[in-house]
Design a protein around this motif. Structure first.
Motif, PDB file in Angstrom:
ATOM      1  N   VAL A 127       0.335   8.363   9.909  1.00  0.00           N
ATOM      2  CA  VAL A 127       1.342   7.239   9.112  1.00  0.00           C
ATOM      3  C   VAL A 127       0.726   7.357   7.698  1.00  0.00           C
ATOM      4  N   PRO A 128       1.642   7.144   6.716  1.00  0.00           N
ATOM      5  CA  PRO A 128       1.327   7.046   5.085  1.00  0.00           C
ATOM      6  C   PRO A 128       0.767   5.688   4.890  1.00  0.00           C
ATOM      7  N   ASN A 129      -0.098   5.799   3.994  1.00  0.00           N
ATOM      8  CA  ASN A 129      -0.505   4.237   3.252  1.00  0.00           C
ATOM      9  C   ASN A 129       0.690   4.064   2.343  1.00  0.00           C
ATOM     10  N   VAL A 130       0.799   2.546   2.161  1.00  0.00           N
ATOM     11  CA  VAL A 130       1.736   2.181   1.260  1.00  0.00           C
ATOM     12  C   VAL A 130       1.008   1.087   0.225  1.00  0.00           C
ATOM     13  N   LEU A 131       1.485   1.391  -1.042  1.00  0.00           N
ATOM     14  CA  LEU A 131       0.962   0.331  -2.050  1.00  0.00           C
ATOM     15  C   LEU A 131       1.968  -0.942  -1.971  1.00  0.00           C
ATOM     16  N   VAL A 132       1.197  -2.101  -1.367  1.00  0.00           N
ATOM     17  CA  VAL A 132       1.967  -2.988  -1.488  1.00  0.00           C
ATOM     18  C   VAL A 132       1.403  -4.499  -2.163  1.00  0.00           C
ATOM     19  N   VAL A 133       2.295  -5.203  -2.641  1.00  0.00           N
ATOM     20  CA  VAL A 133       1.472  -6.420  -3.675  1.00  0.00           C
ATOM     21  C   VAL A 133       2.164  -7.785  -3.201  1.00  0.00           C
ATOM     22  N   ASN A 134       1.503  -8.556  -3.558  1.00  0.00           N
ATOM     23  CA  ASN A 134       1.691 -10.167  -3.089  1.00  0.00           C
ATOM     24  C   ASN A 134       3.150 -10.397  -3.807  1.00  0.00           C
ATOM     25  N   LEU A 197      -3.225 -11.288   1.872  1.00  0.00           N
ATOM     26  CA  LEU A 197      -2.190 -10.646   0.893  1.00  0.00           C
ATOM     27  C   LEU A 197      -0.875 -11.426   0.886  1.00  0.00           C
ATOM     28  N   VAL A 198      -0.620 -11.648   1.850  1.00  0.00           N
ATOM     29  CA  VAL A 198       0.601 -12.736   1.949  1.00  0.00           C
ATOM     30  C   VAL A 198       0.395 -14.020   1.481  1.00  0.00           C
ATOM     31  N   GLY A 199      -0.742 -14.580   1.635  1.00  0.00           N
ATOM     32  CA  GLY A 199      -1.384 -15.867   1.020  1.00  0.00           C
ATOM     33  C   GLY A 199      -1.883 -15.900  -0.354  1.00  0.00           C
ATOM     34  N   GLY A 200      -1.644 -14.716  -0.950  1.00  0.00           N
ATOM     35  CA  GLY A 200      -2.035 -14.607  -2.320  1.00  0.00           C
ATOM     36  C   GLY A 200      -3.609 -14.821  -2.763  1.00  0.00           C
ATOM     37  N   GLN A 201      -4.546 -14.817  -1.623  1.00  0.00           N
ATOM     38  CA  GLN A 201      -6.051 -14.520  -1.958  1.00  0.00           C
ATOM     39  C   GLN A 201      -6.190 -13.396  -2.426  1.00  0.00           C
ATOM     40  N   VAL A 202      -5.642 -12.155  -2.249  1.00  0.00           N
ATOM     41  CA  VAL A 202      -5.719 -11.080  -2.645  1.00  0.00           C
ATOM     42  C   VAL A 202      -4.210 -10.548  -3.310  1.00  0.00           C
ATOM     43  N   GLN A 203      -4.350  -9.605  -4.169  1.00  0.00           N
ATOM     44  CA  GLN A 203      -3.008  -8.991  -4.887  1.00  0.00           C
ATOM     45  C   GLN A 203      -2.213  -7.980  -4.555  1.00  0.00           C
ATOM     46  N   MET A 209       1.217   2.322   6.931  1.00  0.00           N
ATOM     47  CA  MET A 209       2.665   2.012   7.292  1.00  0.00           C
ATOM     48  C   MET A 209       2.766   0.893   8.659  1.00  0.00           C
ATOM     49  N   PRO A 210       2.086   1.022   9.659  1.00  0.00           N
ATOM     50  CA  PRO A 210       2.393   0.111  10.977  1.00  0.00           C
ATOM     51  C   PRO A 210       1.834  -1.190  10.650  1.00  0.00           C
ATOM     52  N   SER A 211       0.763  -1.292   9.839  1.00  0.00           N
ATOM     53  CA  SER A 211       0.140  -2.751   9.273  1.00  0.00           C
ATOM     54  C   SER A 211       1.244  -3.242   8.499  1.00  0.00           C
ATOM     55  N   VAL A 212       2.008  -2.793   7.662  1.00  0.00           N
ATOM     56  CA  VAL A 212       2.614  -3.393   6.698  1.00  0.00           C
ATOM     57  C   VAL A 212       4.324  -3.508   6.898  1.00  0.00           C
ATOM     58  N   ILE A 213       4.667  -2.732   7.683  1.00  0.00           N
ATOM     59  CA  ILE A 213       6.072  -2.415   7.560  1.00  0.00           C
ATOM     60  C   ILE A 213       6.678  -3.710   8.158  1.00  0.00           C
ATOM     61  N   GLY A 214       6.193  -4.537   9.142  1.00  0.00           N
ATOM     62  CA  GLY A 214       7.036  -5.658   9.737  1.00  0.00           C
ATOM     63  C   GLY A 214       6.781  -6.666   8.420  1.00  0.00           C
ATOM     64  N   GLN A 215       5.928  -6.971   7.610  1.00  0.00           N
ATOM     65  CA  GLN A 215       5.903  -7.841   6.517  1.00  0.00           C
ATOM     66  C   GLN A 215       6.806  -7.578   5.343  1.00  0.00           C
ATOM     67  N   ILE A 216       6.885  -6.247   5.111  1.00  0.00           N
ATOM     68  CA  ILE A 216       7.748  -5.691   4.094  1.00  0.00           C
ATOM     69  C   ILE A 216       9.303  -5.938   4.517  1.00  0.00           C
ATOM     70  N   ASN A 218      10.233  -8.220   6.599  1.00  0.00           N
ATOM     71  CA  ASN A 218      10.668  -9.801   6.578  1.00  0.00           C
ATOM     72  C   ASN A 218      10.443 -10.252   5.143  1.00  0.00           C
ATOM     73  N   GLY A 219      10.322  -9.227   4.075  1.00  0.00           N
ATOM     74  CA  GLY A 219      10.179  -9.881   2.813  1.00  0.00           C
ATOM     75  C   GLY A 219       8.927 -11.047   2.287  1.00  0.00           C
ATOM     76  N   ARG A 220       7.949 -10.696   3.057  1.00  0.00           N
ATOM     77  CA  ARG A 220       6.670 -11.198   2.835  1.00  0.00           C
ATOM     78  C   ARG A 220       5.650 -10.727   1.917  1.00  0.00           C
ATOM     79  N   ILE A 221       6.075  -9.471   1.615  1.00  0.00           N
ATOM     80  CA  ILE A 221       5.180  -8.554   0.610  1.00  0.00           C
ATOM     81  C   ILE A 221       6.189  -7.622   0.034  1.00  0.00           C
ATOM     82  N   LYS A 222       5.872  -6.913  -1.221  1.00  0.00           N
ATOM     83  CA  LYS A 222       6.699  -6.106  -1.819  1.00  0.00           C
ATOM     84  C   LYS A 222       5.886  -4.603  -1.905  1.00  0.00           C
ATOM     85  N   PRO A 223       6.650  -3.576  -1.219  1.00  0.00           N
ATOM     86  CA  PRO A 223       6.172  -2.362  -1.547  1.00  0.00           C
ATOM     87  C   PRO A 223       6.597  -1.662  -2.887  1.00  0.00           C
TER      88      PRO A 223
END
Length: 326
Positions: A127-134, A197-203, A209-216, A218-223
């Motif tokens: 799976v690829p890594n994805v750059l995501v931000v709060n 990351l979702v809570g904003g303690q890190v930016q 991809m498996p770790s972040v796709i659900g949060q992406i 549902n709109g909780r983080i930005k890719p």
């Protein structure tokens, strides 16, 4: 991902797998004699955990024994690898990940030999890594992130599933290419890292991809970008790092089943056969395809060569970039 072949070879690999198990029918068919466990070197909620559970859920009926996933997070995924390498019960598998088997050996002093005490049995996928931000971070592209990071050197924090992970290596490549200073915050797995990351303690994070796709979704983080050579079907509107202006920041995590090297060959072949069947199931392909996984198969010999090649590639990269643990 380089070295991977097309799925059109899957029928031939299945046929080869069945032939393998027939070679030593007595031992292969007697095993397992009790429940089987798959160790995972990170906390629940990450890519390794998702891969392990997708396999475990359908492997049990084929083996006619329960298959249980056990999370043993720590030491860049190598704690679970260490436990597997030293296990003697004959029923312990490891969902290995590139962090533990291609990166950590070049950064950590291990209590086992990565190339002698464990044997690669079944390649599962990549799976690829994805750059995501709060969501609160005022950026909408890789270039705007770089601009912000340069205006606040050291003030932006990036989360990883642990030092020496693909997330860590990807972020170090990003820092090198972009000429920015961001601070590393390692966690014991992607699950807790994403909570912060979702809570904003890190930016930001370069998670899998498996770790972040659900949060992406549902709109909780930005890719902002995928760290792969081409766009991922699950995020067709998200550019690659190269498209975003940074070449050379490509990073994928790969996963595979490992066993202690003392495992009889017939048992290895049985595991190869049954896990390959699981990976060929439409339900498994749909489940893992939904999290951006490439399930391109390999023979056991190909996986062993891939393991060796990846160790060499990451070793050279870590030495060239002078990457060290925090």
């Amino acid at each position: 991902m380089r070295h991977l072949k097309s799925l059109k070879f899957l029928p031939a690999l299945l046929a080869a797998a069945c032939a393998f198990s027939a070679a030593s029918p007595a031992l292969a068919q007697e095993w397992p004699t009790k429940s089987v466990r798959i160790l995972v070197g990170s906390a629940p909620g990450g890519g390794t955990d998702a891969m392990a559970r997708a396999v475990a859920d359908r492997l049990g009926p084929l083996l006619k024994q329960p298959v249980v996933v056990e999370n043993r997070p720590g030491a860049s995924n190598t704690l679970a690898a260490d436990l597997t390498a030293k296990s003697t019960d004959g029923h312990t598998l490891l969902m290995g990940v590139s962090t533990a088997h291609a990166i950590a050996p070049h950064l950590l002093k291990l209590g086992y030999d990565n190339n002698k005490d464990l044997v690669p049995v079944v390649f599962v996928g990549a799976v690829p890594n994805v750059l995501v931000v709060n969501n609160a971070l005022p950026v909408d592209s890789v270039q705007s992130l770089i601009k912000l990071a340069k205006s606040k050197p050291g003030q932006l924090n990036y989360a990883t599933s642990g030092s020496g992970s693909t997330q860590h290596i990807a972020a170090e490549l990003f820092k090198d290419q972009a000429g920015v200073f961001i601070t590393h915050i390692p966690y014991r797995g992607s699950g807790p890292a994403l909570i912060d990351l979702v809570g904003g303690q890190v930016q930001l994070s370069f998670d899998t991809m498996p770790s972040v796709i659900g949060q992406i979704k549902n709109g909780r983080i930005k890719p902002l970008a995928v760290a792969s050579a081409k766009r991922n079907p699950q995020l067709p509107n998200v550019p690659t790092m190269a498209e975003a202006g940074l070449k050379g920041v490509e990073m994928s995590a790969w996963y595979g089943i490992y066993m202690p090297s003392s495992t009889p060959k017939a048992v290895q072949e049985r595991v190869y056969t049954e896990v390959t069947k699981v990976l060929a199931m439409p339900e498994t392909q749909t489940r893992l395809g939904a999290i951006g996984a490439d399930l391109t198969p390999m023979t056991q010999a190909q996986f062993a060569q891939f393991h060796a090649d990846e160790n060499k590639r990451y070793g050279e990269l870590i030495a060239r970039k002078n990457i060290k643990l925090d």
